[in-house]
Design a protein around this motif. Structure first.
Motif, PDB file in Angstrom:
ATOM      1  N   GLU A 139       0.824  -1.207   0.000  1.00 42.74           N
ATOM      2  CA  GLU A 139       0.000   0.000   0.000  1.00 42.74           C
ATOM      3  C   GLU A 139       0.858   1.257   0.000  1.00 42.74           C
ATOM      4  OE1 GLU A 139      -2.850  -0.282   3.123  1.00 42.74           O
ATOM      5  OE2 GLU A 139      -3.911  -1.956   2.183  1.00 42.74           O
ATOM      6  N   LEU A 140       2.112   1.140  -0.449  1.00 44.11           N
ATOM      7  CA  LEU A 140       3.016   2.266  -0.608  1.00 44.11           C
ATOM      8  C   LEU A 140       3.632   2.216  -1.992  1.00 44.11           C
ATOM      9  CD1 LEU A 140       4.968   2.099   2.789  1.00 44.11           C
ATOM     10  CD2 LEU A 140       3.177   3.739   2.199  1.00 44.11           C
ATOM     11  N   THR A 158       5.321   8.176  -1.352  1.00 44.82           N
ATOM     12  CA  THR A 158       3.865   8.028  -1.290  1.00 44.82           C
ATOM     13  C   THR A 158       3.225   9.310  -0.755  1.00 44.82           C
ATOM     14  OG1 THR A 158       4.134   5.656  -0.871  1.00 44.82           O
ATOM     15  CG2 THR A 158       1.983   6.613  -0.392  1.00 44.82           C
ATOM     16  N   ARG A 159       3.837   9.920   0.263  1.00 44.91           N
ATOM     17  CA  ARG A 159       3.306  11.161   0.823  1.00 44.91           C
ATOM     18  C   ARG A 159       3.267  12.264  -0.225  1.00 44.91           C
ATOM     19  NH1 ARG A 159       4.728  15.884   2.522  1.00 44.91           N
ATOM     20  NH2 ARG A 159       6.906  15.568   1.952  1.00 44.91           N
ATOM     21  N   ASP A 174      -3.296   9.996  -0.737  1.00 42.06           N
ATOM     22  CA  ASP A 174      -4.539   9.276  -0.485  1.00 42.06           C
ATOM     23  C   ASP A 174      -4.296   7.863   0.017  1.00 42.06           C
ATOM     24  OD1 ASP A 174      -3.629   9.151  -3.351  1.00 42.06           O
ATOM     25  OD2 ASP A 174      -5.135   7.562  -3.435  1.00 42.06           O
ATOM     26  N   LEU A 175      -3.177   7.254  -0.393  1.00 40.15           N
ATOM     27  CA  LEU A 175      -2.860   5.911   0.055  1.00 40.15           C
ATOM     28  C   LEU A 175      -2.527   5.892   1.546  1.00 40.15           C
ATOM     29  CD1 LEU A 175      -0.649   4.649  -2.928  1.00 40.15           C
ATOM     30  CD2 LEU A 175      -3.043   4.086  -2.458  1.00 40.15           C
ATOM     31  N   LEU A 176      -1.883   6.951   2.023  1.00 40.42           N
ATOM     32  CA  LEU A 176      -1.566   7.030   3.437  1.00 40.42           C
ATOM     33  C   LEU A 176      -2.815   7.287   4.254  1.00 40.42           C
ATOM     34  CD1 LEU A 176       1.725   9.141   3.332  1.00 40.42           C
ATOM     35  CD2 LEU A 176       1.495   6.674   3.612  1.00 40.42           C
ATOM     36  N   ASP A 177      -3.751   8.059   3.703  1.00 42.43           N
ATOM     37  CA  ASP A 177      -5.016   8.313   4.390  1.00 42.43           C
ATOM     38  C   ASP A 177      -5.774   7.017   4.610  1.00 42.43           C
ATOM     39  OD1 ASP A 177      -4.434  10.980   4.423  1.00 42.43           O
ATOM     40  OD2 ASP A 177      -5.631  11.454   2.633  1.00 42.43           O
ATOM     41  N   GLU A 178      -5.691   6.117   3.587  1.00 44.45           N
ATOM     42  CA  GLU A 178      -6.406   4.852   3.686  1.00 44.45           C
ATOM     43  C   GLU A 178      -5.776   3.941   4.721  1.00 44.45           C
ATOM     44  OE1 GLU A 178      -6.410   3.258  -0.230  1.00 44.45           O
ATOM     45  OE2 GLU A 178      -7.711   4.822  -1.053  1.00 44.45           O
TER      46      GLU A 178
END
Length: 225
Positions: free
Chosen positions: A173-174, A215-216, A221-225
């Motif tokens: 997820e990164l 990713t940031r 959005d991936l980090l939010d998830e």
């Protein structure tokens, strides 16, 4: 693993499946990819597969009979785990979905054209609807090729280095960390010292930090998830 792809333009898929990883997977007998011409299942002498939409409006709609005949023929030969329709209004394909599909045995993929396919095919046959992005292409062949590539490369034995797919972007997820190869110094642009250190724990720590930072910056959005 077997893929049966139903298309009105099967020639579009000849090249994607004849090269690189997909070719290797087929030669090894790990994956079978069969493309079926939808026109072979047309019910009229003109081999047409589309008609005007009920209720009026622009464009043409792909007819129910050719798809149903081809799907029924295939289902009479074997059981299928998924019948997938590639469509812009489907669920967006991601790494998690690719991982799931890489564990099944038999998949049918339907390629649409024109204004889409008769809704009854979607209601009666399709088990999953997938999109490769929020845009419209001329047909479902290229999305089908993207799906097959994303899934086949995950099957054990396809990649020379079987751990490679596990470190791809989105697997954790990164996004993946930056990668480098020789030369270590190219016109003054050097590889980060940590990657040349041989200190595996510190290298893995650096890669994780870089992965999080990339990713940031690019996909928060991936980090939010």
């Amino acid at each position: 693993m077997r893929f049966d792809i139903i298309s009105v333009l099967p020639g579009l898929l000849e090249s994607p499946f004849a090269h690189s990883i997909l070719q290797r997977a087929q030669k090894k007998g790990i994956a079978e990819i069969h493309v079926h011409n939808l026109r072979d299942h047309s019910t009229n002498k003109h081999k047409s597969v589309d008609d005007y939409p009920y209720g009026g409006g622009s464009g043409m709609v792909m007819m129910i009979e050719p798809f149903a005949a081809c799907i029924d023929m295939l289902k009479a030969e074997r059981d299928y785990d998924e019948i997938i329709f590639m469509t812009p209004d489907g669920v967006t394909l991601d790494q998690g979905i690719a991982n799931q599909l890489s564990t099944v045995q038999n998949i049918i993929i339907l390629c649409g054209h024109y204004k889409g396919i008769d809704q009854r095919i979607r209601d009666l046959y399709v088990t999953r609807e997938l999109s490769i992005g929020d845009y419209v292409l001329s047909g479902g062949e290229l999305p089908a090729a993207v799906l097959v590539d994303a899934v086949v490369r995950l099957i054990p034995g396809v990649l020379s280095d079987e751990t490679s797919a596990l470190s791809d972007s989105f697997q954790g997820e990164l996004l993946d960390a930056p990668v480098y190869t020789r030369p270590a110094d190219w016109k003054g642009h050097k590889v980060p010292d940590i990657l040349l250190s041989g200190n595996t724990p510190q290298i893995e720590k650096w890669r994780f930090e870089q992965s999080v930072e990339r990713t940031r910056q690019r996909r928060p959005d991936l980090l939010d998830e």
